[in-house]
Design an enzyme around this catalytic site. Structure first.
Site, PDB file in Angstrom:
ATOM      1  N   VAL A 182      -4.583  12.434   1.972  1.00  0.00           N
ATOM      2  CA  VAL A 182      -3.958  11.978   0.730  1.00  0.00           C
ATOM      3  C   VAL A 182      -3.322  10.607   0.953  1.00  0.00           C
ATOM      4  O   VAL A 182      -2.693  10.348   1.978  1.00  0.00           O
ATOM      5  CB  VAL A 182      -2.903  12.990   0.260  1.00  0.00           C
TER       6      VAL A 182
ATOM      7  N   ARG B 262       0.812  -1.215   0.000  1.00  0.00           N
ATOM      8  CA  ARG B 262       0.000   0.000   0.000  1.00  0.00           C
ATOM      9  C   ARG B 262       0.848   1.270   0.000  1.00  0.00           C
ATOM     10  O   ARG B 262       0.472   2.283  -0.584  1.00  0.00           O
ATOM     11  CB  ARG B 262      -0.906  -0.032   1.239  1.00  0.00           C
TER      12      ARG B 262
ATOM     13  N   SER C 185      -1.592  14.468   4.946  1.00  0.00           N
ATOM     14  CA  SER C 185      -1.086  13.169   4.509  1.00  0.00           C
ATOM     15  C   SER C 185      -1.635  12.044   5.367  1.00  0.00           C
ATOM     16  O   SER C 185      -2.024  12.252   6.519  1.00  0.00           O
ATOM     17  CB  SER C 185       0.442  13.144   4.592  1.00  0.00           C
ATOM     18  N   ASP C 186      -1.659  10.852   4.809  1.00  0.00           N
ATOM     19  CA  ASP C 186      -1.849   9.661   5.629  1.00  0.00           C
ATOM     20  C   ASP C 186      -0.614   9.528   6.520  1.00  0.00           C
ATOM     21  O   ASP C 186       0.416  10.165   6.283  1.00  0.00           O
ATOM     22  CB  ASP C 186      -2.016   8.427   4.730  1.00  0.00           C
ATOM     23  N   LEU C 187      -0.711   8.710   7.543  1.00  0.00           N
ATOM     24  CA  LEU C 187       0.377   8.596   8.512  1.00  0.00           C
ATOM     25  C   LEU C 187       1.673   8.116   7.854  1.00  0.00           C
ATOM     26  O   LEU C 187       1.691   7.071   7.194  1.00  0.00           O
ATOM     27  CB  LEU C 187      -0.017   7.645   9.638  1.00  0.00           C
TER      28      LEU C 187
END
Length: 326
Positions: free
Chosen positions: A190, A156, A223-225
């Site tokens: 995102v 991912r 952002s995503d982590l």
């Protein structure tokens, strides 16, 4: 909060620090300006707030997953679930919910399909918009995710999705466009992955040309982590906030502005988005610190969603309606 005045008075170091979270679930505060920290929590199918002391989740209603909710085809029910989760956010002093997730259920092997509504962009968009409108009716911000193409769990964080322009617009962007235009979420998260060779967090076509200019989104882009590869490239591409926190990237921002690599106006635009979002969500929570919600009512709503989500493909041997025993 006079945001323009604040930005003019802030030091470069203070601005750079605001572009990174304080921890996994909160933004940084700047005490000398009275800029508070705001709290985020997960929540596609219920509030998932972590207790900082024990890291255990606080008690909350567990609603049926978005896939089940979408099977009802009931946008009013989606609104009610979003509103109920918003009430629980108020009770727990959560400012912004990480949800809903409106990605396409691209593969049956995707580990996050339970978070997503459907394999259909129209259904995903309509249910997602109603859900967001419910959350935000309580003064809580919704952060729609994962923009875009987060369609599988394996690799991912580094997969490159090759998507032609027609497919991109008709399937993968269509659901997000519907959500942005029908519910105006406070924030967009995102995704990790790349689209046609460019990380989503550095993709100015997705973040500026489409999200900002074509759809007129004026909220927070985060952002995503741990999704940031280059904080400078991300800021230049239209990202505002990195999650969670990175002292190294804060230093990079300062150095890039001083060297002229990063235009200071780009940084100011990001700070303006961050401060605008803080000003939207901080007031309701402060007014409702002792707020409580009707747990039994929320349990009844969860039960209603579960009942309405049942889909009968074929009523073989007149199975339904079920007959009472005794």
């Amino acid at each position: 909060m006079d945001i323009k005045k604040l930005i003019n008075e802030m030091t470069l170091e203070e601005k750079a620090s605001l572009c990174s979270g304080k921890n996994l679930w909160a933004t940084k505060e700047i005490e000398r300006f009275g800029i508070p920290s705001i709290t985020f929590a997960n929540g596609p199918y219920g509030l998932s707030k972590r207790n900082c002391d024990s890291y255990a989740p606080v008690p909350a209603t567990c609603f049926p997953t978005p896939t089940a909710l979408a099977a009802t085809w009931d946008i009013n029910l989606a609104y009610s679930v979003g509103k109920a989760i918003g009430e629980e956010c108020l009770a727990e002093n959560v400012n912004i919910l990480f949800g809903p997730a409106v990605n396409i259920q691209r593969s049956p092997l995707s580990g996050r399909n339970f978070q997503y509504f459907s394999e259909d962009p129209v259904l995903s968009g309509e249910m997602g918009a109603a859900f967001i409108n419910g959350i935000q009716s309580e003064g809580i911000g919704a952060c729609v995710k994962y923009y875009i193409g987060n369609n599988q769990e394996s690799h991912r964080q580094n997969i490159n999705n090759i998507i032609d322009e027609q497919t991109l617009n008709e399937i993968y962007l269509s659901n997000f466009e519907r959500v942005i235009k029908k519910s105006n979420p406070f924030a967009v998260m995102v995704a990790y992955n790349k689209i046609n060779g460019i990380p989503c967090t550095e993709n100015d076509y997705l973040l500026i040309d489409i999200l900002r200019n074509r759809w007129n989104f004026n909220g927070l882009v985060l952002s995503d982590l741990y999704a940031i590869n280059s904080i400078i490239n991300s800021l230049q591409a239209g990202l505002d906030l990195e999650f969670p926190n990175s002292l190294n990237n804060t230093k990079q921002i300062i150095e890039a502005v001083l060297s002229g690599t990063l235009d200071s106006s780009i940084l100011d635009n990001a700070i303006e988005d961050i401060l605008n979002t803080i000003s939207k969500v901080i007031k309701p929570v402060k007014e409702c610190e002792c707020n409580i919600y009707d747990k039994e009512k929320h349990n009844d709503l969860a039960r209603e969603v579960a009942e309405d989500s049942i889909v009968l493909l074929k009523n073989k041997r007149n199975l339904l309606p079920l007959k009472k025993i005794g």
